[in-house]
Design an enzyme around this catalytic site. Sequence first.
Site, PDB file in Angstrom:
ATOM      1  CE  LYS A 187      -1.077   1.404   1.780  1.00 22.87           C
ATOM      2  NZ  LYS A 187      -0.769   0.614   2.964  1.00 22.87           N
ATOM      3  CB  ILE A 188      -5.149   8.102  -0.074  1.00 20.95           C
ATOM      4  CG1 ILE A 188      -3.920   7.663  -0.883  1.00 20.95           C
ATOM      5  CG2 ILE A 188      -5.617   9.505  -0.484  1.00 20.95           C
ATOM      6  CD1 ILE A 188      -2.711   8.527  -0.722  1.00 20.95           C
TER       7      ILE A 188
END
Length: 384
Positions: A187-188
């Site tokens: 994810k980010i």
Amino acid sequence: MIPYGRQSISEADISAVVAVLRSDFLTQGPAVERFERALAQACDAPHAVAVANATAGLHLACLALGLGPGDALWTSPNTFLASANCGRYCGAEVDFVDIDPRTYNLDVTALAKKLAATPAARRPKVVVPVHFAGQAPDLVGLARLAREYGFRVIEDASHAVGARYQGQPVGCGEHSDFTIFSFHPVKIITTGEGGAILTRNPELAARVARLRSHGMVRDPAAMTEPTHGPWYYQQQELGWNYRLTDLQAALGASQLERLGTFVQRRRQLAERYGRLLAPLPVELPWQHPDTESAFHLYVIRLQLGRIRRTHRQVFEELRAQGIGVQLHYIPVHLQPYYRDRGFQSGDFPVAEAYYQEAISLPLYADLTDAQQDQVVAVLSGILS
């Protein structure tokens, strides 16, 4: 192999974790609260509750809203299993709403039609819109329908920390009851495993915080009774052990300092993909003008009528040549578990058509221009 996604770990991240290892608390210490405060501030939200993963966050959010047997949860079929499974964990029935053919998010027009055609007793208590690939769905439209039909909204923003909707950070909670983030390594930002629940409602925040730790509280007033003492705690309801450790929280707080840099780089890479892939027989991601995507994923759709290979052949040839593509997602209603509950092929044709053509290309903050050029060159060679 160039993976479709991976974490970016700096020396500052390592130092933050080492500092916790040398501290007095590895879990249930001050690092978790620091991370929660920083995340809430980054998202313009009053309350953030860190949890073990986004699945736990979705489960706790459903519980806090009173979802249970006899209720229904509706979500998108184009998502990971957890967006639907959280309803089943609570004993609720799960149904789906087809996706918008451009954003691949839950189609709010289709939702309105389905709500109008569904008897009141079978309408959802909770709707879970998914911020697919980092782009927010039509939150204003969802909020309008929520007011009209009386359901609650849990944003599954697992892909979207750092994204914006109508100029506001995703997670601010302007149009929903809860927002859920994921901090899985692809994810980010990452905490290893981990997630968070954000809300503007202090009572809901207190409840999910209690439920993540066995439904247990320590009430100073109760400790003053003669038979009690500083050791005293009370289980007020059935909860779970869904806590995040201080080690994970320290990593998350360090990563959060680079959130803007991560998202900026992802957007640069997405823009560059758009230019490089424009000549190829693929459909590129479309962005709604109300949104600023965090670009967790970069998904193309193959224009199979213009290609001499099948979807599977293109996918397998990319992997064989060192491009670690992925497919997001197999429509949830086609999984055996949900087929056994009555769903079948053809129920959600837009999501099913998308699945037959989609491929997620590598996209992560540390992806270099040279690596991206390699991805495009390999894909171009396969499609030529």
